[in-house]
Design a protein around this motif. Structure first.
Motif, mmCIF file in Angstrom:
data_model
loop_
_atom_site.group_PDB
_atom_site.id
_atom_site.type_symbol
_atom_site.label_atom_id
_atom_site.label_comp_id
_atom_site.label_asym_id
_atom_site.label_seq_id
_atom_site.Cartn_x
_atom_site.Cartn_y
_atom_site.Cartn_z
ATOM 1 N N THR A 54 -21.799 -16.731 -23.224
ATOM 2 C CA THR A 54 -20.977 -17.940 -23.260
ATOM 3 C C THR A 54 -19.517 -17.509 -23.268
ATOM 4 O O THR A 54 -19.106 -16.727 -24.119
ATOM 5 C CB THR A 54 -21.275 -18.771 -24.518
ATOM 6 N N THR A 76 -15.579 -18.981 -23.226
ATOM 7 C CA THR A 76 -14.736 -20.160 -23.449
ATOM 8 C C THR A 76 -13.324 -19.855 -22.967
ATOM 9 O O THR A 76 -12.732 -18.848 -23.367
ATOM 10 C CB THR A 76 -14.708 -20.534 -24.941
ATOM 11 N N VAL A 119 -16.213 -24.237 -20.841
ATOM 12 C CA VAL A 119 -17.248 -23.335 -21.340
ATOM 13 C C VAL A 119 -18.176 -22.992 -20.181
ATOM 14 O O VAL A 119 -18.732 -23.873 -19.532
ATOM 15 C CB VAL A 119 -18.046 -23.970 -22.502
#
Length: 164
Positions: A32, A34, A90
């Motif tokens: 992930t 961001t 994201v």
């Protein structure tokens, strides 16, 4: 000399062993990343532009192969999903790779494409990976056009039985 039944059993056992060896040589990750929305769109035109840069660009880190060669060595399959809003973007990737990811090198390559706020790289078990893959096939592909498949998952239907 083996009978037909013995030869068939031997063949099945050999195929099973080959599959087990292949599975032992694979790694599964959830990543992930961001970004601030402003930084992301200043450096990239779209999420597919990000994927092109990590998987197919000639950009390199000093003393390392290009992104194209790096991605080819990993030989990943999986999917990525993109969730933008006014403050942050994201980007989530679920990957199955043939080579273990060097986290520091991966983070450096990502940061060179566009500076991120935060990155998480989590290793998964095969069962978790297959669950997430089945989930994405059943839910996101029906409702979310922004999810993109890549690698063997896009080329083959070898994971189709997971969604049945």
């Amino acid at each position: 000399m083996l009978s037909k039944t013995q030869a068939k059993i031997q063949s099945i056992l050999k195929e099973f062993e080959e599959r087990r060896e292949i599975k032992q040589n694979k790694h599964w990750y959830v990543i992930t990343i961001t970004y601030s929305t402003e930084t992301f769109y200043r450096r990239l035109n779209s999420v597919s532009d990000f994927y092109k840069r990590i998987s197919n660009s000639k950009a390199t880190l000093l003393g390392h192969p290009s992104n194209r060669e790096f991605w080819k060595e990993l030989d990943p399959s999986g999917f990525y999903d993109f969730t933008p809003n006014k403050d942050i973007v994201v980007l989530s990737l679920v990957l199955e790779t043939k080579k273990k990811i060097n986290e520091l090198e991966f983070k450096s390559r990502i940061k060179k494409i566009a500076p991120y706020i935060e990155i998480y790289i989590g290793a998964k078990t095969q069962e978790d990976f297959e669950f997430e893959l089945a989930f994405i096939k059943e839910f996101f592909l029906k409702y979310e056009a922004k999810t993109e498949l890549f690698g063997d998952i896009k080329r083959n239907t070898k994971y189709d039985e997971l969604s049945v």
